[in-house]
Scaffold this active site. Structure first.
Site, mmCIF file in Angstrom:
data_model
loop_
_atom_site.group_PDB
_atom_site.id
_atom_site.type_symbol
_atom_site.label_atom_id
_atom_site.label_comp_id
_atom_site.label_asym_id
_atom_site.label_seq_id
_atom_site.Cartn_x
_atom_site.Cartn_y
_atom_site.Cartn_z
ATOM 1 C CB SER A 15 45.715 -25.302 -10.889
ATOM 2 O OG SER A 15 46.626 -24.584 -10.088
ATOM 3 C CE LYS A 17 48.629 -21.865 -11.640
ATOM 4 N NZ LYS A 17 48.483 -22.545 -10.319
ATOM 5 C CB SER A 62 48.355 -26.108 -7.999
ATOM 6 O OG SER A 62 46.985 -26.390 -7.969
#
Lengths: 490, 93
Positions: free
Chosen positions: A153, A78, A177
């Site tokens: 997210s 990420k 997330s």
């Protein structure tokens, strides 16, 4: 061996016994990214050196070196985690050209275990969002239905993993997330206990809530990855010095006698019927496997969203003060000015560099911390946070693991909720309390909606009791309707 | 509603330029969110310490020793503008 669907340890074993080279593995997944990611937009940067990184693993194996338990396993990381030499933007224009000079501890530990980083994964800007629609790099599509959001997210991580563009990914979880996109995309996502995994080199959103964790295709892969990235780090004083258990070796699906807590409050809300059915079926499955189902109560769960947003926005407003256009990141154009006001320099740079949702949360947080409002908002939220945590600790006296939905409904359509921030915030009703209390939580895929979208089950354990949670997930995984099914993009 | 003056004050504290249109949006959106969040005021929290870090921080000792760190080149490589190993900023006085 079909590399696309191989587990992490299958790939590592094959690389170690030289039945496939790390370079061939990297090449295989790189080709998948090139052909499939045009539809998904899950990758934001590709590691230009991944093939030579993989070749280095092969060379070390040839020399007889022990390259670690994840030898040659390709991962996507990420955008919140710094990767040395690979652009890391946190999904924001303000870090559009940022190339970190160092690896986050999580990344360094993965590499030490033999992982080859293929690239960086899309996300909501600064991890602020539940749909991956706030990213500077554009929305990510859900591989199960390209009209739906992948969740957020960590939406890029979830989508890339579900489409098997990599063998494993890392996400971060501040209010859900990891777990929510894992549920929306039918993968396993684990948020560890606060302090289990180092935050060093992870771009800070809300420091008392942030944790990184695995987003992978199976519970076993999750246990192994968690083992590799966990443990004390002298660069993060909030990491625990507790030993890291051998979760992957201890994993067992025999859950006889384990007490599964069901929160009274779970069903009170209006759950989507498919989610409701999936949760009921998971409870029934565990009962048949010999688990004992007990009712528990965490009444303040309903206050989790307000408390979470007050705490997270306050911490974010402070953490994001560092983006000032001086040392790194975006700077507004000031060429034509001979002398300017310093505040003008900061204000313009930040006003142009941050996106709408990030600005909204900076404003909210600054308001909550400002003179006259601090006690009513930030301080009060901290007090309620203690009450929520105490209620959880009471509940865990009666059970080993709490089972709940991850979200009220399966993945929603792109664009459907982006215009109403409060409605988007309320999505996080089932996930935020786990972060507030610092508990470990995870999503394991279990059901499919009538429209063919995956539905995850959330499992939460007491602090540092990841093993119990992973065991229950392992048991549920064996009876999951998502098992062996793949999104059509694959 | 949070009035425009308050939004301007908060934006100034946050060193964040907001356009007139943004200011207008924030005044309704923040008011709506805070209106919802205010329900926590009903909870009795008398005498409670706020919880800041959710798990216990274990203090530890370490040797005070010099370690390999970053070079000046590493640290200035991402600067939007630089002069050698110095960060360059527009004149502010």
């Amino acid at each position: 061996m079909d590399l696309t669907f191989a587990s992490i340890s299958e790939i590592a074993d094959a690389v170690k016994n030289k039945s496939v080279s790390a370079k061939e593995v990297a090449q295989h997944f790189q080709t998948r990214i090139e052909t499939l990611d045009r539809k998904l937009n899950s990758f934001t940067s590709i590691n230009p050196n991944s093939l030579s990184d993989a070749a280095e693993i092969d060379a070390r194996i040839a020399k007889g070196e022990d390259v670690g338990p994840m030898a040659g396993v390709p991962f996507g990381i990420k955008e919140m985690l710094c990767t040395k030499g690979i652009r890391t933007t946190a999904g924001s224009k303000i870090l559009e050209n940022f190339i970190p000079p160092y690896d986050a501890t999580v990344v360094a530990r993965l590499k030490k275990a033999g992982v080859v980083v293929l690239g960086k994964l899309n996300q909501d800007e600064f991890a602020m969002g539940s749909s991956n629609e706030t990213s500077f790099h554009g929305s990510v599509k859900n591989p199960w239905n390209l009209e739906c959001v992948p969740g957020g997210s960590s939406g890029g991580s979830a989508a890339a993993q579900a489409a098997r563009l990599v063998a494993g990914t890392i996400g971060t979880d501040t209010g859900g997330s990891i777990r929510q996109p894992a549920s929306f995309c039918g993968i396993v996502g684990v948020k560890p206990t606060y302090g289990r995994v180092s935050r060093y080199g992870i771009i800070a959103y809300a420091s008392s809530l942030d944790q990184a964790g695995p987003m992978v295709s199976s519970v076993k892969d999750a246990a192994l990855t968690l083992e590799v990235i966990s443990g004390f780090d002298e660069n993060d004083s909030t990491t625990t010095q507790k030993q890291v258990p051998a979760w992957s070796k201890s994993l067992k699906s025999d859950i006889k006698g384990l007490k599964i807590g069901i929160k009274k409050e779970n069903m009170a809300g209006s759950l989507h019927p498919d989610v409701q059915k999936t949760v009921e079926k998971s409870i029934e499955t565990l009962k048949q496997m010999g688990a004992e189902i007990v009712e528990v109560s965490v009444p303040l769960t309903e206050m989790a969203v307000p408390v979470y947003y007050l705490v997270a926005a306050s911490e974010a407003s402070s953490n994001l003060a560092r983006y000032d256009g001086v040392k790194y990141g975006y700077r507004a154009d000031f060429k034509n000015l001979s002398a300017i006001e310093l505040d003008e320099f900061y204000g313009k740079t930040r006003g142009e560099g941050f996106g709408a949702e990030v600005k909204r949360r900076i404003m909210l947080g600054t308001y909550c911390l400002s003179s006259g409002y601090y006690d009513a908002y930030y301080n009060k939220a901290g007090q309620v946070r203690r009450l929520i945590t105490n209620q959880y600790l009471e509940a865990f006296k009666k059970c080993d693991v709490i089972l709940s939905p991850v979200t009220t409904a399966p993945a929603f359509k792109l664009g459907e909720r982006i215009d109403d921030p409060l409605e988007m915030y309320l999505n996080d009703i089932f996930t935020t309390s786990t972060n507030l209390a610092g508990l470990p939580g995870m999503s394991v895929p279990f059901g499919l909606s009538q429209d063919g979208l995956p539905i995850g089950i959330q499992l939460t354990a007491c602090h540092f009791e990841e093993q119990k949670m992973l065991d229950v997930a392992f048991a549920l995984e064996s009876a999951s309707s998502v098992k062996g099914k793949h999104p059509h993009v694959v | 509603m949070i009035d425009k003056k308050t939004i301007e004050h908060i934006a100034k504290l946050a060193r964040l330029h907001v356009s007139d249109q943004e200011a207008e949006e924030y005044s309704t959106q923040l008011a709506k969110a805070l209106g919802h969040f205010e329900q926590i005021s009903k909870i009795n929290t008398a005498g409670l310490e706020p919880l800041i870090t959710p798990t216990e921080i274990e203090a530890y000792w370490r040797e005070d020793e010099v370690k390999q760190s970053f070079t000046a080149e590493d640290m200035t490589a991402n600067a939007p503008s630089r002069a050698g190993n110095l960060f360059k900023v527009p004149p502010v006085v």
